[in-house]
Design a protein around this motif. Structure first.
Motif, short mmCIF file in Angstrom:
data_model
loop_
_atom_site.label_atom_id
_atom_site.label_comp_id
_atom_site.label_asym_id
_atom_site.label_seq_id
_atom_site.Cartn_x
_atom_site.Cartn_y
_atom_site.Cartn_z
N ILE A 294 2.31 6.89 -6.78
CA ILE A 294 1.31 7.89 -7.20
C ILE A 294 1.86 9.29 -6.98
N VAL A 295 2.48 9.52 -5.83
CA VAL A 295 3.04 10.83 -5.51
C VAL A 295 4.09 11.23 -6.54
N TYR B 7 12.30 7.22 9.56
CA TYR B 7 11.32 7.65 10.55
C TYR B 7 10.48 8.82 10.05
N TYR B 8 11.03 9.59 9.11
CA TYR B 8 10.32 10.75 8.58
C TYR B 8 9.90 10.55 7.13
N ASP B 9 9.84 9.30 6.70
CA ASP B 9 9.45 8.98 5.33
C ASP B 9 7.93 9.05 5.19
N ASP B 10 7.43 10.06 4.49
CA ASP B 10 5.98 10.22 4.30
C ASP B 10 5.55 9.84 2.89
N GLY B 11 6.41 9.13 2.17
CA GLY B 11 6.08 8.74 0.81
C GLY B 11 6.55 9.75 -0.23
N GLY B 12 7.23 10.77 0.22
CA GLY B 12 7.80 11.75 -0.70
C GLY B 12 6.94 12.97 -0.99
N LEU B 13 5.75 13.05 -0.38
CA LEU B 13 4.84 14.15 -0.71
C LEU B 13 5.39 15.50 -0.25
N ASN B 14 5.94 15.58 0.95
CA ASN B 14 6.45 16.86 1.43
C ASN B 14 7.59 17.38 0.57
N LYS B 15 8.45 16.49 0.15
CA LYS B 15 9.55 16.89 -0.73
C LYS B 15 9.00 17.43 -2.05
N ARG B 16 8.03 16.72 -2.64
CA ARG B 16 7.43 17.16 -3.89
C ARG B 16 6.68 18.48 -3.71
N MET B 17 6.09 18.66 -2.54
CA MET B 17 5.28 19.84 -2.29
C MET B 17 6.13 21.10 -2.18
N MET C 18 0.83 -1.21 0.00
CA MET C 18 0.00 0.00 0.00
C MET C 18 0.86 1.26 0.00
N LYS C 19 1.88 1.28 0.88
CA LYS C 19 2.74 2.46 0.93
C LYS C 19 3.50 2.64 -0.37
N ASN C 20 4.01 1.54 -0.95
CA ASN C 20 4.74 1.64 -2.21
C ASN C 20 3.87 2.19 -3.32
N LYS C 21 2.61 1.78 -3.34
CA LYS C 21 1.67 2.28 -4.34
C LYS C 21 1.44 3.76 -4.15
N TYR C 22 1.29 4.18 -2.92
CA TYR C 22 1.09 5.60 -2.61
C TYR C 22 2.30 6.41 -3.06
N THR C 23 3.51 5.91 -2.78
CA THR C 23 4.73 6.61 -3.17
C THR C 23 4.81 6.75 -4.69
#
Length: 202
Positions: free
Chosen positions: A8-9, A83-93, A1-6
């Motif tokens: 998509i991001v 520990y701070y891996d949110d799937g990459g959204l914050n970096k992209r944002m 699930m997390k990999n799929k979310y990443t």
């Protein structure tokens, strides 16, 4: 699930990410408006939640915001990047934003989320339920136990500060400080991409 979310991001364009962010915040404000229409006696009773000449806006709102950011940045240095891996959204944002754009994003998120969660929900259903709901809407943190506990504790802290100060402007300013400064941290982080995740509370 997390990999799929990443995945998509990573596939989203900057414009699509911006659109989804704005749409989400507008939706939260609409929900606040609809619920508030039924729960508040009139608009003036809602407006009373904003105390503009309150000094606590500065020494509690700004002070607590700076303390939270300082603690977060310290933990980012001490803990593994995972520990701070949110799937990459914050970096992209935030990685391609100007300082003013980051400030605009932080202000929009702080206003919409605090109006709904503290101003409308906590005022009527209490601290505990509201804090859990606040954590749950941050969907991407559900994939990371540390981030979920982190956002849950932050939500309780912001809710407690609102309960004590009884001023929505205090928590709006606090929320803005946290998101703005951590957004800048992500924007100007020079670490390799896989270590740049960071954490923002929108």
């Amino acid at each position: 699930m997390k990999n799929k979310y990443t995945e998509i991001v990573q596939e989203l364009s900057d414009r699509e990410i911006t659109f989804h962010l704005i749409a989400t915040q507008v939706l939260l404000l609409v929900i606040a408006l609809v619920i508030g229409f039924f729960w508040f006696d009139d608009f003036s009773s809602f407006w009373e939640l904003f105390i503009w000449d309150d000094k606590k806006i500065w020494y509690v709102g700004v002070g607590a915001g700076l303390a939270i950011v300082a603690l977060d940045l310290l933990l980012m240095k001490m803990l593994p990047p995972s520990y701070y891996d949110d799937g990459g959204l914050n970096k992209r944002m935030f990685e391609n934003r100007t300082v003013w754009q980051i400030a605009g994003i932080a202000a929009m998120v702080a206003v919409s989320e605090e109006i709904l969660f503290r101003g409308v929900l906590q005022t009527h259903i209490g601290l505990v339920v509201t804090s859990v709901l606040f954590a749950l809407i941050h969907y991407r943190y559900l994939f990371n136990k540390f981030l979920f506990v982190n956002i849950l504790l932050l939500s309780f802290l912001i809710g407690y500060i609102y309960m004590v100060t009884e001023n929505l402007l205090v928590t709006i300013v606090l929320h803005f400080i946290v998101d703005f400064l951590l957004g800048l941290a992500v924007r100007y982080d020079k670490q390799p991409p896989h270590e740049q995740e960071g954490k923002i509370h929108e």
